[in-house]
Motif scaffolding. Sequence first.
Motif, PDB file in Angstrom:
ATOM      1  N   GLU A 168     -10.717   8.295  -0.375  1.00  0.00           N
ATOM      2  CA  GLU A 168     -10.600   9.183  -1.596  1.00  0.00           C
ATOM      3  C   GLU A 168     -11.654   8.577  -2.669  1.00  0.00           C
ATOM      4  O   GLU A 168     -11.500   7.381  -2.830  1.00  0.00           O
ATOM      5  CB  GLU A 168      -9.392   9.527  -2.271  1.00  0.00           C
ATOM      6  N   PRO A 169     -12.673   9.219  -3.270  1.00  0.00           N
ATOM      7  CA  PRO A 169     -13.230   8.797  -4.232  1.00  0.00           C
ATOM      8  C   PRO A 169     -12.597   7.944  -5.392  1.00  0.00           C
ATOM      9  O   PRO A 169     -11.492   8.645  -5.825  1.00  0.00           O
ATOM     10  CB  PRO A 169     -14.200   9.841  -4.957  1.00  0.00           C
ATOM     11  N   ALA A 170     -12.935   6.886  -5.871  1.00  0.00           N
ATOM     12  CA  ALA A 170     -12.355   6.035  -6.798  1.00  0.00           C
ATOM     13  C   ALA A 170     -11.987   6.765  -8.235  1.00  0.00           C
ATOM     14  O   ALA A 170     -12.492   7.737  -8.344  1.00  0.00           O
ATOM     15  CB  ALA A 170     -12.856   4.590  -7.017  1.00  0.00           C
ATOM     16  N   PRO A 171     -11.622   6.100  -9.117  1.00  0.00           N
ATOM     17  CA  PRO A 171     -10.678   6.206 -10.016  1.00  0.00           C
ATOM     18  C   PRO A 171     -10.594   7.621 -10.940  1.00  0.00           C
ATOM     19  O   PRO A 171      -9.830   7.825 -11.853  1.00  0.00           O
ATOM     20  CB  PRO A 171     -10.854   5.363 -11.163  1.00  0.00           C
ATOM     21  N   GLN A 172     -11.093   8.569 -10.343  1.00  0.00           N
ATOM     22  CA  GLN A 172     -10.930   9.941 -10.617  1.00  0.00           C
ATOM     23  C   GLN A 172      -9.436  10.305 -10.918  1.00  0.00           C
ATOM     24  O   GLN A 172      -8.673   9.976 -10.057  1.00  0.00           O
ATOM     25  CB  GLN A 172     -11.808  11.056  -9.763  1.00  0.00           C
ATOM     26  N   GLN A 173      -8.791  10.846 -12.085  1.00  0.00           N
ATOM     27  CA  GLN A 173      -7.498  11.069 -12.086  1.00  0.00           C
ATOM     28  C   GLN A 173      -7.221  12.723 -12.189  1.00  0.00           C
ATOM     29  O   GLN A 173      -8.042  13.309 -12.700  1.00  0.00           O
ATOM     30  CB  GLN A 173      -7.040  10.586 -13.552  1.00  0.00           C
TER      31      GLN A 173
ATOM     32  N   GLN B 100      -6.583   6.934  -7.667  1.00  0.00           N
ATOM     33  CA  GLN B 100      -6.947   6.063  -6.697  1.00  0.00           C
ATOM     34  C   GLN B 100      -6.170   6.234  -5.346  1.00  0.00           C
ATOM     35  O   GLN B 100      -5.702   5.216  -4.668  1.00  0.00           O
ATOM     36  CB  GLN B 100      -6.977   4.590  -6.984  1.00  0.00           C
ATOM     37  N   GLY B 101      -5.903   7.328  -4.934  1.00  0.00           N
ATOM     38  CA  GLY B 101      -5.135   7.615  -3.594  1.00  0.00           C
ATOM     39  C   GLY B 101      -3.652   7.545  -3.415  1.00  0.00           C
ATOM     40  O   GLY B 101      -2.851   7.669  -2.567  1.00  0.00           O
ATOM     41  N   THR B 102      -3.174   6.979  -4.729  1.00  0.00           N
ATOM     42  CA  THR B 102      -1.766   7.017  -4.807  1.00  0.00           C
ATOM     43  C   THR B 102      -1.031   7.882  -6.000  1.00  0.00           C
ATOM     44  O   THR B 102      -1.514   8.170  -6.892  1.00  0.00           O
ATOM     45  CB  THR B 102      -1.510   5.448  -5.233  1.00  0.00           C
ATOM     46  N   ILE B 103       0.199   8.436  -5.576  1.00  0.00           N
ATOM     47  CA  ILE B 103       0.775   9.301  -6.318  1.00  0.00           C
ATOM     48  C   ILE B 103       1.765   8.503  -7.243  1.00  0.00           C
ATOM     49  O   ILE B 103       2.597   7.735  -6.594  1.00  0.00           O
ATOM     50  CB  ILE B 103       1.477  10.353  -5.686  1.00  0.00           C
ATOM     51  N   TYR B 104       1.752   8.748  -8.531  1.00  0.00           N
ATOM     52  CA  TYR B 104       2.655   7.861  -9.552  1.00  0.00           C
ATOM     53  C   TYR B 104       3.568   9.042  -9.916  1.00  0.00           C
ATOM     54  O   TYR B 104       3.073  10.130 -10.457  1.00  0.00           O
ATOM     55  CB  TYR B 104       1.868   7.324 -10.447  1.00  0.00           C
ATOM     56  N   PHE B 105       4.848   8.579  -9.889  1.00  0.00           N
ATOM     57  CA  PHE B 105       5.742   9.751 -10.344  1.00  0.00           C
ATOM     58  C   PHE B 105       6.852   8.915 -11.647  1.00  0.00           C
ATOM     59  O   PHE B 105       7.352   8.001 -11.159  1.00  0.00           O
ATOM     60  CB  PHE B 105       6.620  10.120  -9.247  1.00  0.00           C
ATOM     61  N   ALA B 106       6.842   9.555 -12.711  1.00  0.00           N
ATOM     62  CA  ALA B 106       7.632   8.859 -13.574  1.00  0.00           C
ATOM     63  C   ALA B 106       8.950   9.353 -13.686  1.00  0.00           C
ATOM     64  O   ALA B 106       9.090  10.727 -13.877  1.00  0.00           O
ATOM     65  CB  ALA B 106       7.145   9.000 -15.215  1.00  0.00           C
ATOM     66  N   MET B 107       9.824   8.428 -13.849  1.00  0.00           N
ATOM     67  CA  MET B 107      11.308   8.960 -13.837  1.00  0.00           C
ATOM     68  C   MET B 107      11.885   7.812 -14.949  1.00  0.00           C
ATOM     69  O   MET B 107      11.439   6.931 -15.427  1.00  0.00           O
ATOM     70  CB  MET B 107      11.966   8.476 -12.573  1.00  0.00           C
ATOM     71  N   TYR B 108      13.037   8.653 -15.676  1.00  0.00           N
ATOM     72  CA  TYR B 108      13.907   7.550 -16.530  1.00  0.00           C
ATOM     73  C   TYR B 108      14.518   6.374 -15.662  1.00  0.00           C
ATOM     74  O   TYR B 108      14.710   6.796 -14.396  1.00  0.00           O
ATOM     75  CB  TYR B 108      15.042   8.415 -17.109  1.00  0.00           C
ATOM     76  N   HIS B 109      14.772   5.125 -16.417  1.00  0.00           N
ATOM     77  CA  HIS B 109      15.398   4.277 -15.704  1.00  0.00           C
ATOM     78  C   HIS B 109      16.945   4.573 -15.005  1.00  0.00           C
ATOM     79  O   HIS B 109      17.406   5.275 -16.028  1.00  0.00           O
ATOM     80  CB  HIS B 109      15.383   2.907 -16.551  1.00  0.00           C
TER      81      HIS B 109
ATOM     82  N   LYS C 123       0.763  -1.354  -0.026  1.00  0.00           N
ATOM     83  CA  LYS C 123       0.092  -0.051  -0.003  1.00  0.00           C
ATOM     84  C   LYS C 123       0.822   1.301  -0.042  1.00  0.00           C
ATOM     85  O   LYS C 123       0.589   2.147   0.789  1.00  0.00           O
ATOM     86  CB  LYS C 123      -1.049   0.018   1.236  1.00  0.00           C
ATOM     87  N   PRO C 124       1.714   1.511  -0.853  1.00  0.00           N
ATOM     88  CA  PRO C 124       2.523   2.702  -1.052  1.00  0.00           C
ATOM     89  C   PRO C 124       1.887   3.923  -1.365  1.00  0.00           C
ATOM     90  O   PRO C 124       0.734   3.777  -1.926  1.00  0.00           O
ATOM     91  CB  PRO C 124       3.487   2.340  -2.254  1.00  0.00           C
ATOM     92  N   LYS C 125       2.386   5.186  -0.858  1.00  0.00           N
ATOM     93  CA  LYS C 125       1.528   6.228  -0.906  1.00  0.00           C
ATOM     94  C   LYS C 125       2.060   6.812  -2.080  1.00  0.00           C
ATOM     95  O   LYS C 125       1.440   7.469  -3.089  1.00  0.00           O
ATOM     96  CB  LYS C 125       1.896   7.415   0.258  1.00  0.00           C
TER      97      LYS C 125
END
Length: 198
Positions: A189-194, A145-154, A113-115
């Motif tokens: 938090e209400p679901a899949p709203q982005q 869905q309550g989680t922050i996704y952060f994109a980085m290069y490998h 359950k990462p943030k």
Amino acid sequence: MSALNELAKEISLCRDCELCRQRTHVVPGEGREEAKLLFIGEAPGWHEDQQGRPFVGPAGHFLDQLLASIGLKREEVYIANVIKCRPPGNRDPSPLEMKACRKWLDRQMELIKPKVVVTLGRYSLAQFFPGESISKVRGTSRKKQGTIYFAMYHPAAALHQASLRQVIEEDIRKVPSLLAQAEEIKEAEPAPQQLSMF
Ligand code: URA
């Protein structure tokens, strides 16, 4: 044994795709069970296959440095990969292999359950945001869905292309404020709203 360790044991017995034939070790992932921060790479390389641990080769050393630059040790986060077994010759993972392996990452995420999830490279990004271009979205975050996704290069990208090192070093510096922001996200938090920041 913790649920995450039980899962790692289950993953290590997986024979759901061809990669099981040539692997030395399965690389389920490692780190803190209650980690707020989850890093997801692509697939184990030679070093990882030898040791059964994620990011222990040159790309891993750079990842350790990146973590240190924001005051973190690898024991404080969780590090996993999209694919748990090394593709021969470090080739790109195939769609079939990614599909077969996806369930393991999903189950790991349910337990951890990462943030904040940091996707490392395009294959990791594609698991959550198919069709997005890494060069366009790197350094940006998106809440889902309550989680922050952060994109980085490998991290390995910096080893092949020196000019990317600085980009990656700058991007990782955004992670602490994302973690602080994530602390404020309510559980229900209400679901899949982005809320797109890409
Ligand atoms: N590259 C990855 O994507 N994962 C590892 O574990 C090592 C190198």
